[in-house]
Design an enzyme around this catalytic site. Structure first.
Site, PDB file in Angstrom:
ATOM      1  N   HIS A  17       0.793  -1.154  -0.052  1.00 15.71           N
ATOM      2  CA  HIS A  17       0.104   0.080  -0.026  1.00 15.71           C
ATOM      3  C   HIS A  17       0.961   1.237   0.050  1.00 15.71           C
ATOM      4  O   HIS A  17       0.574   2.193  -0.672  1.00 15.71           O
ATOM      5  CB  HIS A  17      -0.918   0.099   1.245  1.00 15.71           C
ATOM      6  CG  HIS A  17      -1.943  -0.951   1.373  1.00 15.71           C
ATOM      7  ND1 HIS A  17      -2.088  -1.785   2.312  1.00 15.71           N
ATOM      8  CD2 HIS A  17      -2.987  -1.203   0.547  1.00 15.71           C
ATOM      9  CE1 HIS A  17      -3.072  -2.619   2.434  1.00 15.71           C
ATOM     10  NE2 HIS A  17      -3.674  -2.328   1.101  1.00 15.71           N
ATOM     11  N   LYS A  41     -18.040  -5.284   8.709  1.00 10.82           N
ATOM     12  CA  LYS A  41     -16.977  -6.367   8.979  1.00 10.82           C
ATOM     13  C   LYS A  41     -16.090  -5.595  10.014  1.00 10.82           C
ATOM     14  O   LYS A  41     -15.404  -4.863   9.743  1.00 10.82           O
ATOM     15  CB  LYS A  41     -16.369  -6.446   7.611  1.00 10.82           C
ATOM     16  CG  LYS A  41     -15.305  -7.453   7.233  1.00 10.82           C
ATOM     17  CD  LYS A  41     -14.564  -7.511   6.043  1.00 10.82           C
ATOM     18  CE  LYS A  41     -13.535  -8.100   5.973  1.00 10.82           C
ATOM     19  NZ  LYS A  41     -12.870  -7.641   4.446  1.00 10.82           N
ATOM     20  N   ARG A  90      -2.018  -6.107  -8.345  1.00 12.80           N
ATOM     21  CA  ARG A  90      -0.615  -6.871  -8.249  1.00 12.80           C
ATOM     22  C   ARG A  90      -0.791  -8.073  -9.477  1.00 12.80           C
ATOM     23  O   ARG A  90       0.403  -8.549  -9.452  1.00 12.80           O
ATOM     24  CB  ARG A  90      -1.189  -7.813  -6.946  1.00 12.80           C
ATOM     25  CG  ARG A  90      -1.004  -6.761  -5.466  1.00 12.80           C
ATOM     26  CD  ARG A  90      -1.544  -7.350  -4.384  1.00 12.80           C
ATOM     27  NE  ARG A  90      -2.835  -7.748  -4.718  1.00 12.80           N
ATOM     28  CZ  ARG A  90      -3.848  -7.866  -3.530  1.00 12.80           C
ATOM     29  NH1 ARG A  90      -3.403  -8.074  -2.330  1.00 12.80           N
ATOM     30  NH2 ARG A  90      -5.169  -8.113  -3.791  1.00 12.80           N
ATOM     31  N   SER A 127      -3.198  -7.492   3.135  1.00 14.72           N
ATOM     32  CA  SER A 127      -3.268  -7.489   4.518  1.00 14.72           C
ATOM     33  C   SER A 127      -3.949  -8.694   5.042  1.00 14.72           C
ATOM     34  O   SER A 127      -3.478  -9.144   6.131  1.00 14.72           O
ATOM     35  CB  SER A 127      -4.255  -6.380   4.709  1.00 14.72           C
ATOM     36  OG  SER A 127      -3.948  -5.019   4.234  1.00 14.72           O
TER      37      SER A 127
END
Ligand code: PNS
Length: 158
Positions: A17, A41, A90, A127
């Site tokens: 990030h 969440k 990615r 993460s």
């Protein structure tokens, strides 16, 4: 003034990030890191904790600020006169979902999304993997900023 947002959950922020944020800061006059408040969440870290981590690691960048948002990203951008969303890509597995979101966001308000290809050294980084590995006692140093590593270790030890 050219303004962009780097949005995400950042639970916690990784070096991947940070790489995208720093590259966006070189391209835009101002970059807002937008931390999503996701009511449905619960994260490992609270939104306030994530913002504190982000504020610490982005301190060297004069044109970067950190804010939280809830609701639609495009509304946050409108309110802050932000005309571009910057996301890291990615791998091809990111592409479908990111393309779908960027096209939907463009349809909603005309906002542009710019994709920055992730530095290959962080191509496998997320993460959730960091949390899983650290949760089982694995070594995630070098994958998250040092200040985050300490907090991650402390949180998972409790
Ligand atoms: O780091 P993440 O969790 O992959 O980030 C996803 C994020 C925050 C960019 C995305 O979920 C988002 O923009 N959420 C805000 C709600 C919204 O605008 N949804 C419509 C997307 S087309």
């Amino acid at each position: 003034m050219r303004k962009a947002v780097c949005p995400g959950s950042f639970d916690p922020v990784t070096n991947g990030h940070l790489d995208i944020i720093s590259r966006a800061s070189a391209l835009f006059d101002h970059v807002t890191v937008g931390v999503l408040v996701n009511q449905s969440k619960a994260g490992l870290f609270s939104v306030e904790e994530r913002m504190k981590m982000l504020n610490t690691i982005t301190e060297p960048f004069e044109n970067v600020s950190v804010e939280s948002f809830s609701g639609l990203l495009v509304d946050f951008c409108k309110d802050h006169e932000i005309s571009a969303i910057v996301k890291g890509l990615r791998a091809v597995t990111d592409f479908d979902y990111e393309l779908q979101m960027s096209q939907m966001n463009h349809r909603l308000t005309g906002i542009e999304t710019l994709f920055v290809s992730t530095n290959p050294i962080y191509g496998y980084l997320s993460s959730s993997l960091v949390k899983e590995i650290a949760g089982h006692g694995g070594d995630v140093s070098g994958l998250v900023p040092d200040s985050v590593l300490q907090q991650l270790t402390d949180r998972l030890a409790t």
